[in-house]
Scaffold this active site. Structure first.
Site, PDB file in Angstrom:
ATOM      1  N   LYS A  46      16.985  27.699  -7.376  1.00  0.00           N
ATOM      2  CA  LYS A  46      16.629  28.040  -5.998  1.00  0.00           C
ATOM      3  C   LYS A  46      16.597  26.792  -5.110  1.00  0.00           C
ATOM      4  O   LYS A  46      16.889  26.869  -3.910  1.00  0.00           O
ATOM      5  CB  LYS A  46      15.304  28.782  -5.961  1.00  0.00           C
ATOM      6  CG  LYS A  46      15.368  30.178  -6.578  1.00  0.00           C
ATOM      7  CD  LYS A  46      16.401  31.048  -5.876  1.00  0.00           C
ATOM      8  CE  LYS A  46      16.411  32.473  -6.380  1.00  0.00           C
ATOM      9  NZ  LYS A  46      17.373  33.339  -5.660  1.00  0.00           N
ATOM     10  N   TYR A  56      14.958  28.646 -13.058  1.00  0.00           N
ATOM     11  CA  TYR A  56      14.872  29.421 -11.820  1.00  0.00           C
ATOM     12  C   TYR A  56      14.536  28.510 -10.636  1.00  0.00           C
ATOM     13  O   TYR A  56      15.194  28.563  -9.597  1.00  0.00           O
ATOM     14  CB  TYR A  56      13.799  30.502 -11.961  1.00  0.00           C
ATOM     15  CG  TYR A  56      13.575  31.306 -10.704  1.00  0.00           C
ATOM     16  CD1 TYR A  56      14.442  32.334 -10.351  1.00  0.00           C
ATOM     17  CD2 TYR A  56      12.495  31.038  -9.862  1.00  0.00           C
ATOM     18  CE1 TYR A  56      14.242  33.077  -9.193  1.00  0.00           C
ATOM     19  CE2 TYR A  56      12.287  31.767  -8.708  1.00  0.00           C
ATOM     20  CZ  TYR A  56      13.166  32.784  -8.373  1.00  0.00           C
ATOM     21  OH  TYR A  56      12.965  33.504  -7.224  1.00  0.00           O
ATOM     22  N   SER A  57      13.513  27.678 -10.790  1.00  0.00           N
ATOM     23  CA  SER A  57      13.099  26.793  -9.703  1.00  0.00           C
ATOM     24  C   SER A  57      14.228  25.855  -9.292  1.00  0.00           C
ATOM     25  O   SER A  57      14.478  25.642  -8.092  1.00  0.00           O
ATOM     26  CB  SER A  57      11.874  25.981 -10.124  1.00  0.00           C
ATOM     27  OG  SER A  57      10.794  26.832 -10.461  1.00  0.00           O
ATOM     28  N   THR A  58      14.907  25.306 -10.281  1.00  0.00           N
ATOM     29  CA  THR A  58      15.999  24.387  -9.995  1.00  0.00           C
ATOM     30  C   THR A  58      17.154  25.107  -9.298  1.00  0.00           C
ATOM     31  O   THR A  58      17.755  24.572  -8.354  1.00  0.00           O
ATOM     32  CB  THR A  58      16.498  23.734 -11.300  1.00  0.00           C
ATOM     33  OG1 THR A  58      15.398  23.067 -11.940  1.00  0.00           O
ATOM     34  CG2 THR A  58      17.609  22.735 -11.028  1.00  0.00           C
ATOM     35  N   LEU A  87      28.045  39.127 -10.432  1.00  0.00           N
ATOM     36  CA  LEU A  87      28.126  38.013  -9.474  1.00  0.00           C
ATOM     37  C   LEU A  87      28.646  36.725 -10.089  1.00  0.00           C
ATOM     38  O   LEU A  87      29.108  35.838  -9.367  1.00  0.00           O
ATOM     39  CB  LEU A  87      26.750  37.774  -8.849  1.00  0.00           C
ATOM     40  CG  LEU A  87      26.408  38.549  -7.568  1.00  0.00           C
ATOM     41  CD1 LEU A  87      27.325  38.145  -6.434  1.00  0.00           C
ATOM     42  CD2 LEU A  87      26.464  40.039  -7.782  1.00  0.00           C
TER      43      LEU A  87
END
Length: 256
Positions: A168, A164-166, A69
Site C-alpha cells: 500500500k 500488505y503495508s509495503t 488482476l
C-alpha cells in the site's frame, strides 16, 4: 453552475475492481447514486454479479466481469469487454486487494509475492490498460485505494502484515508518480487511504484487536458503510478538477 452539479456523474462509466463487496461496493453505490454506469470486476464473479444486480435494480446500468488482476491478458480482456459494453471508461477505481497476516520472520515468499501481485502489479496493469484509452480521449479519473497502513507503521499487536503495508505504500507513490506523468493527458490520479473498516479482509484483525484499534483512534471508532462514499464521489467528479496526485486518508485520525 449549481455547486451540486459538480458532483453529478450522469453519462459517465466507472470500472471498479473488487467492486462486488466491501469498500469497492460502497464506492459503486456512491457513484451510481450520482448517475454513473458501473462495471465491477474481480476473480469472484458471483459477488460482482450480485452487486451488479442490486445496482441495476436502482435503474443504473451495471455489469459484472471476472478478472484476475495479476494476469495481464485477463486485465486487457476485461477492459476491452467493458468498452465493448459501455463504449468507454471515464473512471477507474483500483480497489482489489489482498493481505497475509504473519510475522516478518515467518512470512512465506509466496505470500509476499501474492500480495504484491494483486495490490501493486494489479493496480499497475489495470491503470495501464485503462489509461491507454483515457490518453486517447484526453480525459479520465483514476482513484487508487491505498491504506492508512501504507502511511504509518503499526505495532505487531495491531497489524502484522508487512507485505500488505509495503504494497500500500507502493500504491501511494505509484499514485503520485502516475499523476505527474499523465497530467499532460487530462488524466487525474488520486488515492484514498482508508483506516480500519469492517470488511472480509479486516475481520480477523478486528475480532482480535478491535477494541485496541478503536481506543487508539482519535474519533474512537472504525469506519462504517458510508464513510468512504463522499471522498470517492469527490475524486470521481468535476468537484476535484484541480486535484491530482493527492492521498486522502479516511481513518478517523489514526495517521495523525
Amino acid at each position: 453552475m449549481n455547486t451540486f452539479d459538480l458532483f453529478q456523474l450522469r453519462g459517465k462509466v466507472a470500472l471498479i475492481t473488487g467492486g462486488g463487496r466491501g469498500i469497492g461496493y460502497q464506492i459503486a453505490e456512491a457513484l451510481s447514486d450520482a448517475g454513473c454506469s458501473i462495471a465491477v470486476c474481480s476473480r469472484k464473479l458471483a459477488a460482482c454479479e450480485a452487486a451488479a444486480a442490486e445496482l441495476s435494480a436502482k435503474g443504473i446500468e451495471a455489469k459484472a466481469y471476472a478478472c484476475d488482476l495479476g494476469n495481464e491478458e485477463d486485465v486487457q480482456r476485461t477492459v476491452q469487454d467493458v468498452i465493448r459494453d459501455f463504449g468507454k471508461i471515464d473512471i477507474l477505481i483500483n480497489n482489489s486487494g489482498t493481505t497475509w497476516g504473519a510475522t516478518v520472520e515467518d512470512m512465506p515468499l509466496e505470500a509476499w509475492e501474492k500480495v504484491m501481485k494483486v495490490n501493486v502489479t494489479g493496480t499497475f496493469l489495470m491503470s495501464q490498460a485503462v489509461g491507454r484509452t483515457m490518453i486517447e480521449r484526453k480525459s479520465g479519473k483514476i482513484i487508487n485505494i491505498a491504506s492508512a497502513a501504507g502511511l504509518k507503521a503499526e505495532p505487531p499487536e495491531v497489524l502484522n502484515a508487512i507485505g500488505y503495508s509495503t504494497s500500500k505504500a507502493a500504491v501511494v507513490h505509484f499514485t503520485r508518480d502516475l499523476a505527474r506523468k499523465w497530467a499532460q493527458h487530462g488524466i487525474y490520479v488520486n488515492a484514498i487511504a482508508p483506516g480500519f473498516f469492517p470488511t472480509k479482509m479486516t475481520k480477523a484483525v478486528l475480532e482480535k484487536s478491535g477494541d485496541t484499534i478503536k481506543g487508539k483512534n482519535p474519533l474512537n471508532r472504525i469506519g462504517d458503510d458510508h464513510a468512504i462514499k463522499g471522498v470517492a464521489l469527490l475524486l470521481a467528479t468535476e468537484a476535484s478538477d484541480f486535484m491530482t496526485g493527492q492521498i486522502i486518508s479516511v481513518d478517523g485520525g489514526s495517521t495523525l
